[in-house]
Design an enzyme around this catalytic site. Structure first.
Site, mmCIF file in Angstrom:
data_model
loop_
_atom_site.group_PDB
_atom_site.id
_atom_site.type_symbol
_atom_site.label_atom_id
_atom_site.label_comp_id
_atom_site.label_asym_id
_atom_site.label_seq_id
_atom_site.Cartn_x
_atom_site.Cartn_y
_atom_site.Cartn_z
ATOM 1 N N ARG A 51 0.829 -1.212 0.000
ATOM 2 C CA ARG A 51 0.000 0.000 0.000
ATOM 3 C C ARG A 51 0.864 1.264 0.000
ATOM 4 O O ARG A 51 0.377 2.363 -0.225
ATOM 5 C CB ARG A 51 -0.972 -0.017 1.192
ATOM 6 C CG ARG A 51 -1.940 1.144 1.233
ATOM 7 C CD ARG A 51 -3.256 0.863 1.973
ATOM 8 N NE ARG A 51 -3.100 0.050 3.156
ATOM 9 C CZ ARG A 51 -2.651 0.483 4.340
ATOM 10 N NH1 ARG A 51 -2.309 1.750 4.502
ATOM 11 N NH2 ARG A 51 -2.561 -0.346 5.368
ATOM 12 N N TYR A 102 -15.486 19.083 -14.294
ATOM 13 C CA TYR A 102 -15.919 17.694 -14.365
ATOM 14 C C TYR A 102 -16.954 17.437 -13.256
ATOM 15 O O TYR A 102 -16.732 17.802 -12.091
ATOM 16 C CB TYR A 102 -14.702 16.776 -14.215
ATOM 17 C CG TYR A 102 -15.073 15.351 -13.975
ATOM 18 C CD1 TYR A 102 -15.876 14.662 -14.888
ATOM 19 C CD2 TYR A 102 -14.669 14.684 -12.829
ATOM 20 C CE1 TYR A 102 -16.249 13.351 -14.656
ATOM 21 C CE2 TYR A 102 -15.022 13.373 -12.596
ATOM 22 C CZ TYR A 102 -15.818 12.716 -13.515
ATOM 23 O OH TYR A 102 -16.195 11.429 -13.280
ATOM 24 N N ASP A 173 -6.419 20.680 -12.749
ATOM 25 C CA ASP A 173 -6.676 19.399 -13.406
ATOM 26 C C ASP A 173 -6.222 19.537 -14.859
ATOM 27 O O ASP A 173 -6.827 20.269 -15.637
ATOM 28 C CB ASP A 173 -8.177 19.077 -13.305
ATOM 29 C CG ASP A 173 -8.520 17.712 -13.876
ATOM 30 O OD1 ASP A 173 -7.825 17.276 -14.814
ATOM 31 O OD2 ASP A 173 -9.495 17.103 -13.399
ATOM 32 N N LYS A 198 -7.616 8.848 -19.066
ATOM 33 C CA LYS A 198 -7.917 9.465 -20.353
ATOM 34 C C LYS A 198 -6.700 9.405 -21.283
ATOM 35 O O LYS A 198 -6.303 8.336 -21.673
ATOM 36 C CB LYS A 198 -8.383 10.913 -20.126
ATOM 37 C CG LYS A 198 -9.382 11.077 -18.966
ATOM 38 C CD LYS A 198 -10.688 10.371 -19.233
ATOM 39 C CE LYS A 198 -11.813 10.861 -18.340
ATOM 40 N NZ LYS A 198 -12.344 9.890 -17.387
HETATM 41 C C1 LIG Z 1 -11.276 16.453 -16.266
HETATM 42 C C2 LIG Z 1 -11.473 15.211 -15.449
HETATM 43 N N1 LIG Z 1 -10.909 15.113 -14.232
HETATM 44 C C3 LIG Z 1 -11.066 14.034 -13.454
HETATM 45 C C4 LIG Z 1 -11.842 12.959 -13.871
HETATM 46 C C5 LIG Z 1 -12.011 11.778 -12.964
HETATM 47 O O1 LIG Z 1 -11.161 10.746 -13.359
HETATM 48 P P1 LIG Z 1 -11.463 9.191 -13.171
HETATM 49 O O2 LIG Z 1 -12.690 8.886 -13.960
HETATM 50 O O3 LIG Z 1 -10.219 8.545 -13.668
HETATM 51 O O4 LIG Z 1 -11.701 8.951 -11.710
HETATM 52 C C6 LIG Z 1 -12.440 12.999 -15.125
HETATM 53 C C7 LIG Z 1 -13.262 11.855 -15.577
HETATM 54 O O5 LIG Z 1 -14.022 11.936 -16.520
HETATM 55 C C8 LIG Z 1 -12.260 14.158 -15.936
HETATM 56 O O6 LIG Z 1 -12.834 14.268 -17.149
#
Ligand SMILES: Cc1ncc(COP(=O)(O)O)c(C=O)c1O
Length: 370
Positions: A51, A102, A173, A198
């Site tokens: 972990r 998001y 992000d 992604k």
């Molecule tokens: C811009 C963005 N940040 C964070 C996330 C969250 O990521 P995850 O789905 O890998 O948990 C997403 C998911 O669609 C996203 O589009």
């Protein structure tokens, strides 16, 4: 294992994506760090327990960290990375965030606010003066740029400087831009977050996340959140994410070129009110003149474009974002977010425009007088 800090600064990102995170070049070493399936390690070393660390994570972290210019900590998902960053907000602290972000992040912020753990203030991230004013007394400025799915752009250096002037931490992000198109840490940002699910993984077969910190003390704090919270990636997914990262430069170059060409060809189509594109990257948002009904009809009519959530894979996908109840009401009902993949641009265009033509024909037959 290579140390990202030993990479000469003159190496281009395309090269760093290939050379970082490799075992030493000594006889019989594998070229890639293998998938380390291990829950525990012989005592007395740095890892100790599964972990706390894993060599397959480290290879991925060294590479993404070298590309972003900071120390990377891998997580089980993008949202786990978001969660670890929000854990740094002191109890009752205020977070300034874009009203268009998001949905999972907005839900996470709202959930924490409802529990009294923090306060949240949503802003228009394109309004630099308003963002700067909101940062007075804030604990953290959190944002995406481009925003998901509105594709708005923040003035990253300006809002970061404003937040820092008020003593707030700044987290970005960087999922849509990737470190190839934008390096927020170089603009003074403290923490970068990725949904590695992604573009970084790039093949729609991994769920993983990462935080990259400019300051080693922040990286230590984030690592502690991972060890305590337990949102750790699997060794196989870390291996796959690094394999994806190796080809990110060529994938992004191709997807971005195709996206720009699609924007040029789609602009002005009779079925569309808007074609939104920030000028870089491979995400486009189109707004259908016929609203939700036309958008829902569109995503049912294509052969190549796959109706699916998520983005950043080699295959082109799209979805009407307001189908999700948590999506912001200021996102148009007819907005469809396109994730442009690596298929040939002519095939993608023909498939999409054929469906759009059908949809606009449908719209006319339903409303013959308008
Ligand atoms: C811009 C963005 N940040 C964070 C996330 C969250 O990521 P995850 O789905 O890998 O948990 C997403 C998911 O669609 C996203 O589009």
């Amino acid at each position: 294992m290579t140390d990202p800090t030993t990479h000469p600064a003159d190496l281009r990102p395309e090269t760093v994506a290939i050379v970082a995170g490799r075992p030493a070049h000594t006889p019989d070493q594998p070229l890639n760090v293998p998938v380390h399936l291990a829950s525990t390690y012989v005592g007395g070393g740095d890892i100790a327990y599964g972990r706390y660390g894993n060599p397959s994570w480290t290879a991925f972290e060294d590479t993404l960290g070298a590309l972003e210019g900071g120390r990377c900590v891998a997580f089980a998902s993008g949202i786990a990375a978001v969660s670890a960053v929000l854990d740094l907000v002191p109890a009752g602290g205020r977070v300034v965030a874009p009203r268009h972000s998001y949905t999972g992040t907005v839900m996470q912020l709202d959930d924490r606010a409802a529990a009294g753990r923090l306060e949240v203030e949503y802003v228009d991230i394109t309004d630099t003066a308003a963002v700067a004013a909101a940062c007075a007394g804030a604990a953290m400025l959190w944002f995406e740029s481009p925003t998901n799915p509105a594709l708005e752009i923040a003035d990253i250096p300006a809002v970061t400087a404003a937040a820092h002037a008020h003593g707030a931490l700044v987290a970005v992000d960087n999922t849509f831009a990737t470190p190839l198109l934008q390096q927020p840490l170089a603009d003074g940002v403290d923490l970068v977050v990725h949904s590695a699910t992604k573009y970084i993984s790039g093949h729609s077969d991994v769920v993983m996340g990462a935080v990259v910190a400019a300051d080693p003390a922040h990286a230590d704090a984030i690592t502690t959140r991972r060890s305590l919270g337990g949102a750790i990636p699997s060794a196989l997914e870390a291996f796959l994410a690094l394999r994806g990262l190796r080809t990110l430069p060529v994938r992004m170059e191709r997807a971005q070129a195709t996206a720009a060409e699609l924007v040029a060809r789609l602009t002005g189509h009779a079925a569309l009110d808007e074609v939104r594109y920030p000028g870089f990257g491979a995400i486009i948002s189109i707004v259908l003149r016929g609203g939700a009904a036309s958008a829902d009809a569109l995503v049912d009519r294509t052969r190549l474009w796959i109706h699916a959530t998520s983005l950043g894979g080699v295959e082109s996908t799209f979805e009407r974002r307001r189908r999700w109840p948590a999506e912001a009401p200021t996102i148009p009902e007819g907005l469809v977010r396109l994730s442009v993949g690596l298929e040939h641009v002519d095939d993608l265009y023909a498939d999409l425009v054929g469906a759009l033509d059908e949809v606009s024909g449908d719209a006319e037959s339903r409303h013959p007088l308008t």
